[in-house]
Design a protein around this motif. Structure first.
Motif, mmCIF file in Angstrom:
data_model
loop_
_atom_site.group_PDB
_atom_site.id
_atom_site.type_symbol
_atom_site.label_atom_id
_atom_site.label_comp_id
_atom_site.label_asym_id
_atom_site.label_seq_id
_atom_site.Cartn_x
_atom_site.Cartn_y
_atom_site.Cartn_z
ATOM 1 N N THR A 65 26.817 22.777 -56.044
ATOM 2 C CA THR A 65 26.394 23.386 -57.310
ATOM 3 C C THR A 65 27.222 24.644 -57.588
ATOM 4 N N GLU A 71 30.190 22.709 -64.396
ATOM 5 C CA GLU A 71 31.000 21.566 -64.856
ATOM 6 C C GLU A 71 30.250 20.251 -64.637
ATOM 7 N N LYS A 72 30.678 19.233 -65.357
ATOM 8 C CA LYS A 72 30.094 17.900 -65.154
ATOM 9 C C LYS A 72 30.682 17.251 -63.898
ATOM 10 N N GLN A 94 22.518 20.778 -58.673
ATOM 11 C CA GLN A 94 22.037 21.142 -60.015
ATOM 12 C C GLN A 94 23.203 21.193 -60.993
ATOM 13 N N VAL A 95 23.739 20.020 -61.275
ATOM 14 C CA VAL A 95 24.778 19.894 -62.294
ATOM 15 C C VAL A 95 24.518 18.610 -63.076
ATOM 16 N N ASP A 96 25.216 18.520 -64.207
ATOM 17 C CA ASP A 96 25.120 17.331 -65.053
ATOM 18 C C ASP A 96 25.939 16.222 -64.379
ATOM 19 N N ALA A 97 25.242 15.304 -63.705
ATOM 20 C CA ALA A 97 25.961 14.323 -62.881
ATOM 21 C C ALA A 97 25.706 12.892 -63.326
ATOM 22 N N THR A 98 26.717 12.049 -63.161
ATOM 23 C CA THR A 98 26.542 10.602 -63.329
ATOM 24 C C THR A 98 26.906 9.935 -61.999
ATOM 25 N N LYS A 130 38.081 13.768 -64.968
ATOM 26 C CA LYS A 130 36.701 14.100 -64.566
ATOM 27 C C LYS A 130 36.655 14.765 -63.186
#
Ligand code: IMP
Ligand code: MG
Length: 216
Positions: A65, A71-72, A94-98, A130
């Motif tokens: 994190t 960042e994504k 705690q990040v925007d993850a896929t 990415k």
């Protein structure tokens, strides 16, 4: 198909070592020969308990994190072994993850690697530009991760990091430096928390030692 808990070592039931969070299996009725057949199984030694794993995964998540700083992220798990680790690590980050998953040629049905790595399942989405985190259960010879690293770099991700729950540095053939390591271990064969022996034991909640004299 339901799991047959009777195929686990009898002593783990007795001591509640693995299953203290679960309902214990029922006591055998006397003369239950199927149950008695399992007596020859030996106890599995716990190397890292579920609690130790959870604490370390939380620390790794916090570090990732911080490093990603808003960042994504695309978390790429190496099937099948990394699935439990990815699931837990993802919830500690705690990040925007896929998520995405790849699969490579397996370790085979025994304790030794065949040496050759080939891709069985490719990424679903392109990773160009990415932030990618390659998530692996265990880094052993390094052949798998070096292969994947090279393959992924050809797609020009913005960043490529490697997280492995376990690392066996003494086994290394291909030089590779993981960015995040849960635990560094000597040359031991481990099972549980995603890791298998002949596809079994992946669902043990703790990381256990597979002793050479353990029955297959
Ligand atoms: P490497 O290519 O030799 O680094 O092997 C990595 C893969 O081998 C891991 O993803 C595991 O699937 C498997 N592996 C290596 N050591 C062990 C072990 O101790 N237990 C279970 N699987 C292992
Ligand atoms: Mg694996």
């Amino acid at each position: 198909m339901s799991l047959d808990w009777r195929s686990y070592p009898l002593s783990t039931w007795d001591k509640g070592r693995f299953f203290h969070n679960r309902a214990c299996p029922p006591s055998p009725a006397s003369g239950d020969t199927e149950y008695m057949d399992t007596v020859h199984y030996q106890a599995l030694e716990v190397l890292y308990s579920r609690q130790q794993i959870a604490e370390r995964v939380a620390e790794m998540g916090a570090q990732i994190t911080r490093d990603l700083s808003g960042e994504k992220l695309v978390m790429v798990g190496v099937l099948k072994g990394a699935a439990p680790f990815l699931a837990d690590l993802a919830r500690a980050v705690q990040v925007d993850a896929t998520f995405d998953f790849v699969a490579t040629s397996s370790y085979g049905k025994g304790l030794r690697s065949s040496g050759a790595v080939k891709l069985i399942k490719d990424l679903d989405e392109p990773i160009e530009g990415k932030n990618v985190l390659l998530v692996e259960d265990i880094l052993d010879t390094g052949l798998t991760l070096s292969y994947l690293r090279k393959l992924f770099l050809q797609q020009h991700p913005k960043t490529l990091r490697i997280a492995t729950l376990l690392d066996k540095p003494s086994r290394r053939i291909e030089k590779i430096e993981p960015d995040y390591v849960g635990f560094s271990i000597p040359n031991l064969f481990v099972i549980g928390y995603g890791m298998d022996y002949a596809e079994r034991y992946r669902n043990l909640p703790d990381i256990c030692l597979m002793t050479p004299d353990h029955p297959e």
